[in-house]
Design a protein around this motif. Sequence first.
Motif, PDB file in Angstrom:
ATOM      1  N   ASN A 122      -6.936  -4.705   5.793  1.00 22.82           N
ATOM      2  CA  ASN A 122      -8.321  -4.668   6.283  1.00 22.82           C
ATOM      3  C   ASN A 122      -9.308  -4.980   5.161  1.00 22.82           C
ATOM      4  O   ASN A 122      -8.985  -4.866   3.973  1.00 22.82           O
ATOM      5  CB  ASN A 122      -8.657  -3.328   6.949  1.00 22.82           C
ATOM      6  CG  ASN A 122      -8.874  -2.206   5.950  1.00 22.82           C
ATOM      7  OD1 ASN A 122      -7.982  -1.910   5.159  1.00 22.82           O
ATOM      8  ND2 ASN A 122     -10.059  -1.586   5.983  1.00 22.82           N
TER       9      ASN A 122
ATOM     10  N   PHE B  39     -11.065   2.906   9.579  1.00 22.87           N
ATOM     11  CA  PHE B  39      -9.672   2.436   9.503  1.00 22.87           C
ATOM     12  C   PHE B  39      -9.322   1.948   8.101  1.00 22.87           C
ATOM     13  O   PHE B  39     -10.011   1.101   7.519  1.00 22.87           O
ATOM     14  CB  PHE B  39      -9.421   1.303  10.513  1.00 22.87           C
ATOM     15  CG  PHE B  39      -8.059   0.682  10.363  1.00 22.87           C
ATOM     16  CD1 PHE B  39      -6.930   1.301  10.899  1.00 22.87           C
ATOM     17  CD2 PHE B  39      -7.880  -0.510   9.661  1.00 22.87           C
ATOM     18  CE1 PHE B  39      -5.665   0.745  10.747  1.00 22.87           C
ATOM     19  CE2 PHE B  39      -6.623  -1.075   9.494  1.00 22.87           C
ATOM     20  CZ  PHE B  39      -5.514  -0.440  10.038  1.00 22.87           C
TER      21      PHE B  39
ATOM     22  N   TYR C 260       0.241   2.659  13.253  1.00 19.56           N
ATOM     23  CA  TYR C 260      -0.912   3.519  12.910  1.00 19.56           C
ATOM     24  C   TYR C 260      -1.119   4.616  13.937  1.00 19.56           C
ATOM     25  O   TYR C 260      -0.614   4.518  15.057  1.00 19.56           O
ATOM     26  CB  TYR C 260      -2.160   2.647  12.800  1.00 19.56           C
ATOM     27  CG  TYR C 260      -2.098   1.752  11.570  1.00 19.56           C
ATOM     28  CD1 TYR C 260      -2.511   2.214  10.338  1.00 19.56           C
ATOM     29  CD2 TYR C 260      -1.596   0.460  11.669  1.00 19.56           C
ATOM     30  CE1 TYR C 260      -2.405   1.428   9.214  1.00 19.56           C
ATOM     31  CE2 TYR C 260      -1.492  -0.346  10.556  1.00 19.56           C
ATOM     32  CZ  TYR C 260      -1.904   0.137   9.336  1.00 19.56           C
ATOM     33  OH  TYR C 260      -1.820  -0.644   8.212  1.00 19.56           O
TER      34      TYR C 260
ATOM     35  N   ASP D  82      -3.933   5.037   6.496  1.00 18.72           N
ATOM     36  CA  ASP D  82      -3.716   5.391   7.904  1.00 18.72           C
ATOM     37  C   ASP D  82      -2.341   4.997   8.432  1.00 18.72           C
ATOM     38  O   ASP D  82      -1.996   5.341   9.567  1.00 18.72           O
ATOM     39  CB  ASP D  82      -4.797   4.735   8.790  1.00 18.72           C
ATOM     40  CG  ASP D  82      -6.172   5.336   8.517  1.00 18.72           C
ATOM     41  OD1 ASP D  82      -6.229   6.388   7.834  1.00 18.72           O
ATOM     42  OD2 ASP D  82      -7.175   4.758   8.968  1.00 18.72           O
TER      43      ASP D  82
ATOM     44  N   LYS E 103      -9.599  -6.020  10.680  1.00 24.80           N
ATOM     45  CA  LYS E 103      -8.166  -5.730  10.537  1.00 24.80           C
ATOM     46  C   LYS E 103      -7.365  -7.018  10.774  1.00 24.80           C
ATOM     47  O   LYS E 103      -7.593  -7.723  11.751  1.00 24.80           O
ATOM     48  CB  LYS E 103      -7.743  -4.679  11.563  1.00 24.80           C
ATOM     49  CG  LYS E 103      -6.262  -4.322  11.548  1.00 24.80           C
ATOM     50  CD  LYS E 103      -5.900  -3.440  12.745  1.00 24.80           C
ATOM     51  CE  LYS E 103      -4.409  -3.184  12.813  1.00 24.80           C
ATOM     52  NZ  LYS E 103      -3.999  -2.596  14.112  1.00 24.80           N
TER      53      LYS E 103
ATOM     54  N   VAL F  77     -12.444  -3.312  13.704  1.00 25.96           N
ATOM     55  CA  VAL F  77     -11.961  -1.964  14.047  1.00 25.96           C
ATOM     56  C   VAL F  77     -12.942  -0.915  13.536  1.00 25.96           C
ATOM     57  O   VAL F  77     -13.923  -1.235  12.843  1.00 25.96           O
ATOM     58  CB  VAL F  77     -10.562  -1.710  13.429  1.00 25.96           C
ATOM     59  CG1 VAL F  77      -9.495  -2.548  14.135  1.00 25.96           C
ATOM     60  CG2 VAL F  77     -10.562  -1.989  11.937  1.00 25.96           C
ATOM     61  N   ASP F  78     -12.657   0.330  13.890  1.00 28.70           N
ATOM     62  CA  ASP F  78     -13.479   1.457  13.443  1.00 28.70           C
ATOM     63  C   ASP F  78     -13.671   1.394  11.925  1.00 28.70           C
ATOM     64  O   ASP F  78     -12.738   1.072  11.192  1.00 28.70           O
ATOM     65  CB  ASP F  78     -12.770   2.765  13.815  1.00 28.70           C
ATOM     66  CG  ASP F  78     -13.648   3.968  13.589  1.00 28.70           C
ATOM     67  OD1 ASP F  78     -14.231   4.472  14.550  1.00 28.70           O
ATOM     68  OD2 ASP F  78     -13.765   4.393  12.398  1.00 28.70           O
TER      69      ASP F  78
END
Lengths: 246, 246
Positions: B64, B100, B246, B105, B6, B96-97
Motif C-alpha cells: 500500500n 490499512f 488480512y 495488518d 492497496k 482502502v481505509d
Amino acid sequence: MRKNFKLIIEYDGSSYHGWQRQKNRKTIQGEIEKAIMTITGKKIALTGSGRTDAGVHAFGQVANFYCDTEISPEVFQRGLNGLMPKDIIIKECNTVDEKFHARYDAKTKTYRYRILNRTTPAAICRQYAWFIKKKLDLDAMQSAILHIIGTNDFKAFEGAGSPRSSTKRRVINAGLQQKEKEYLIFEIEADGFLRFMVRNIVGTLLDVGLCKITPDDFKKILLSKDRNLAGATAPPHGLFLMNVKY
Amino acid sequence: MRKNFKLIIEYDGSSYHGWQRQKNRKTIQGEIEKAIMTITGKKIALTGSGRTDAGVHAFGQVANFYCDTEISPEVFQRGLNGLMPKDIIIKECNTVDEKFHARYDAKTKTYRYRILNRTTPAAICRQYAWFIKKKLDLDAMQSAILHIIGTNDFKAFEGAGSPRSSTKRRVINAGLQQKEKEYLIFEIEADGFLRFMVRNIVGTLLDVGLCKITPDDFKKILLSKDRNLAGATAPPHGLFLMNVKY
C-alpha cells in the motif's frame, strides 16, 4: 552396426524459428542435428514426427535418426543435453526397431493451447499463454468444439501454402478445461494436423467465446471449407505439442 | 485528498534483487515506486506485506501507499502496468481505509515451493522449479511436514542476519502435492515467516525425500533450534508468495 535412435524432446520454442532445419536460422532440428554431429563426428538427418511452427513449444516431440555407432542411448542423451541450449531437453533416448519412422508411424498427436483469461496479463509464465482480457463464454466454446470431433474436412482451418493430398483429418478427442480459475486449456488429439489447424481453430473458438459468432456459425465455417470465414490465427506461444502416439 | 492505495502484485523475480528497494540495484519495490513517481510526480514510499528475496516470485504480493491525488485506482493500475517491465503486473488496485497497513495488518501468508522431480531438467518453465533428479520419497516428506503444523519455534530454519523479537510462528496449513506426475508442490500458510524459513524447510524436507534423514530426524532438527542441523537452503527460483490474508 547401424542403429535407429528414438528421441522424446521437450522444448521452449520462444527463441526458435520452428522445428525444421533452415540455413542461418536457429531451429530445434538444426540444434539437435548439430549436437549429434559434435558427438558422432557424422552428419545425421533427424526425422521429426512433424514440424512445429516458430514459437510453438513441445513437451513430447518425437524424432528418430540412424547412426552407425557404439555409443549407448544413455550416453547420447547425456551428451546431447550437455551440448544443447537449456531450452531443448532430450527426455528419452532409446534404440528402436530399424523400421520405426517418427513421421510415417505416428498414429495420433495431441496438442494443447493455453489461454489466460483475466483482466491483466501474466508476469509469471507470460511466454506460455495467449492473454485475452474479455471474459470468454466457456459453455459456448465447448458447444462449438463438439462439431470438430470425428472425421471432417478441415480446409477452412488450414493455413495458406501447405499442399496436401487431403484436408480430411480425424479428431479423436477435443475439449476445453478451466484451470486455476484463469486459464483455459484447449486440448485436441487427431490422426494428423494441417498447417496452422490448431491455431486457426482456437482463433475461431475465440470468436465464439467473445460471442461474435455462435457455436452454430462455427459449424457452418467448418462445413464451408472456406478459410476466409474462419477467425484469426491464434499466436504460436500458447501452443504445445503434448505427445505423439505410435 | 490523501488516499490509501492497496495493490495486489504478481512478479517474476528472476531478474530482480528481491522486493526491497536498494541503491543501484533493480528491485520490485524500486520499480513500482519509480513508476508511481512518474505518474504522480511525487516521491512515494510503498509498504509491502514483507520482503521476498532475490529470485523469489509472487502471484499475490500486497502493498500500500499514500498519495494526495485525484487519479482513480483504475487509471493508476493501467498507468503502472504500462510503465513497468512486463515481469511485474499490478493485478488489482483499490483505495482502502486509511488505516490499512500491508505489513502490520497481514494475518497470514501462503507460500508455494515447486520441485521438478524427474530424470531430466525442464526446457519449459525452467526458471520456476527446483530440479531434483533422484526420485523423492513423497510419503516420508509428508510425514515430516506434519511436525511443522501448529505453533513452533522455527529458529532451526531461520537464515542468518535477521534480528527478530521472536522466532515462534504459527503454521496453519502445510502440505505436499504431486502435480502432472513430475512436480511436487509444497504449500505452507503461516501467521509469519522468518528469513529463508520456507527455503530452509524445503531444503531439509529434501533430505527426508532423499532418505538421508527420517521424518523423526526432521522433528528433532525443528526442536533443536539449531540451524547447523538443518539442510541446505533451497534455491529461490522455486518459491512463490501466493497470497496474503488480512
